[in-house]
Design an enzyme around this catalytic site. Structure first.
Site, PDB file in Angstrom:
ATOM      1  CG  HIS A 183       5.289  -6.751   5.572  1.00 33.40           C
ATOM      2  ND1 HIS A 183       4.189  -7.401   5.989  1.00 33.40           N
ATOM      3  CD2 HIS A 183       5.530  -5.378   5.947  1.00 33.40           C
ATOM      4  CE1 HIS A 183       3.441  -6.212   6.687  1.00 33.40           C
ATOM      5  NE2 HIS A 183       4.294  -5.189   6.452  1.00 33.40           N
ATOM      6  CB  ALA A 208       6.142   1.861   5.308  1.00 30.57           C
ATOM      7  NE  ARG A 222      -4.929  -5.467   8.422  1.00 27.74           N
ATOM      8  CZ  ARG A 222      -4.135  -4.783   7.567  1.00 27.74           C
ATOM      9  NH1 ARG A 222      -3.604  -5.635   6.691  1.00 27.74           N
ATOM     10  NH2 ARG A 222      -4.160  -3.544   7.847  1.00 27.74           N
ATOM     11  NE  ARG A 275      -1.500   0.829   4.179  1.00 24.08           N
ATOM     12  CZ  ARG A 275      -0.772   1.727   4.744  1.00 24.08           C
ATOM     13  NH1 ARG A 275      -0.807   2.983   4.208  1.00 24.08           N
ATOM     14  NH2 ARG A 275      -0.038   1.391   5.600  1.00 24.08           N
ATOM     15  CB  CYS A 278      -1.261  -4.174  11.847  1.00 24.10           C
ATOM     16  SG  CYS A 278      -1.081  -2.643  10.712  1.00 24.10           S
ATOM     17  NE  ARG A 282     -14.671 -24.580  23.356  1.00 23.59           N
ATOM     18  CZ  ARG A 282     -15.288 -25.461  24.049  1.00 23.59           C
ATOM     19  NH1 ARG A 282     -14.795 -25.753  25.280  1.00 23.59           N
ATOM     20  NH2 ARG A 282     -16.649 -25.870  23.888  1.00 23.59           N
ATOM     21  NE  ARG A 283     -19.836 -18.806  23.167  1.00 26.75           N
ATOM     22  CZ  ARG A 283     -20.902 -18.845  23.193  1.00 26.75           C
ATOM     23  NH1 ARG A 283     -21.682 -17.832  23.872  1.00 26.75           N
ATOM     24  NH2 ARG A 283     -21.728 -19.735  22.804  1.00 26.75           N
TER      25      ARG A 283
END
Length: 273
Positions: free
Chosen positions: A216, A272, A175, A21, A146, A126-127
């Site tokens: 990255h 960036a 992500r 991006r 992110c 589990r929540r």
């Protein structure tokens, strides 16, 4: 922090060139996981100096539900300035989603208060999940999340600890992971959050598990990464929280400290945007 250096090395060795991006260009790998035993020390990268005040202040800012950079700037923290508008606003980013997730009927959900209550009342659930990835709000955010979702897990006392408290672990799904600049912050931030939540729920700490999607290195961080990889990790510091704090919202910067942090010198790199 060998696990972090292993990630850095993997991206240098195996990363594929990808556009992004920002137009900077990256080397990228997809899918990576690190695990840190929080009982073995506070996972703060030692192969370069990390600005702990920024890490701690940013987390407290998220927990306030704040989305304006003024609170950060008043404390000498400028890490979000590049994305803020002229009024200092960032839109409905992390703090808003964590503390005031909007519902279709006009209500708002405080995910942080909810998850702390669940850990206290139903530790085996589990929540114990908090999400910042609100698809409807992403167009209005200065930067899409992110680190998108995290989950807490309460393990019972281990062998020989039958009468002691359980152990709180946290797993983060990220992500998009800026491995050189962002990931050291993210590791320390979520490790700190795990310690804080454990303290206010009467638990000990377990593991922090960090799961990355697109991990990255920006093309203008490669030389810095190679320099960092020449350095040997040093002993991890110890996190010290003020034990008098019993509610998450009561934490302030003065209640958080690290002892024994002896990092290599900092390594500058452009961000960036």
């Amino acid at each position: 922090m060998r696990a972090y250096l292993d990630l850095l090395q993997r991206v240098v060795d195996e990363g594929v060139p990808k556009g992004d991006r920002t137009g900077t260009g990256t080397l990228s790998v997809f899918g990576h996981q690190m695990r840190f035993d929080l009982r073995a020390g506070f996972p703060l990268v030692t192969t370069k100096k990390v600005h702990t005040r920024s890490v701690f202040g940013e987390l407290l800012w998220f927990l306030r539900g704040d989305t304006n950079v003024k609170w950060l700037q008043d404390r000498g923290i400028t890490i979000w300035d590049e994305w803020a508008d002229e009024q200092g606003d960032l839109g409905p980013v992390y703090g808003y989603q964590w503390r005031s997730w909007p519902t279709p009927d006009g209500r708002h959900v405080d995910q942080i208060a909810q998850v702390v209550e669940q850990i206290r009342d139903s530790p085996d659930s589990r929540r114990h999940v908090v999400s910042a990835w609100n698809v409807a709000d992403i167009p209005d955010m200065a930067l899409a999340p992110c680190h998108t979702m995290f989950q807490f897990y309460v393990a019972p006392p281990g062998p020989g600890e039958e009468s002691g408290p359980g152990r709180l672990s946290c797993q983060l799904y990220q992500r998009s992971a800026d491995v050189f600049l962002g990931v050291p912050f993210n590791i320390a931030s979520y490790a700190l959050l795990t310690h804080m939540v454990a303290q206010v729920t009467g638990l000990e700490v377990g593991d922090f598990v960090h799961t990355l999607g697109d991990a990255h290195l920006y093309s203008n961080h490669l030389d810095q990464a190679r320099l960092q990889l020449t350095r040997e990790p040093r002993p991890l510091p110890r996190l010290v929280l003020d034990s008098s704090v019993t509610e998450l919202d009561a934490f302030d910067l003065e209640h958080i400290a690290v002892e024994g942090y002896d990092p290599h010198p900092g390594i500058k790199a452009p961000i960036a945007v």
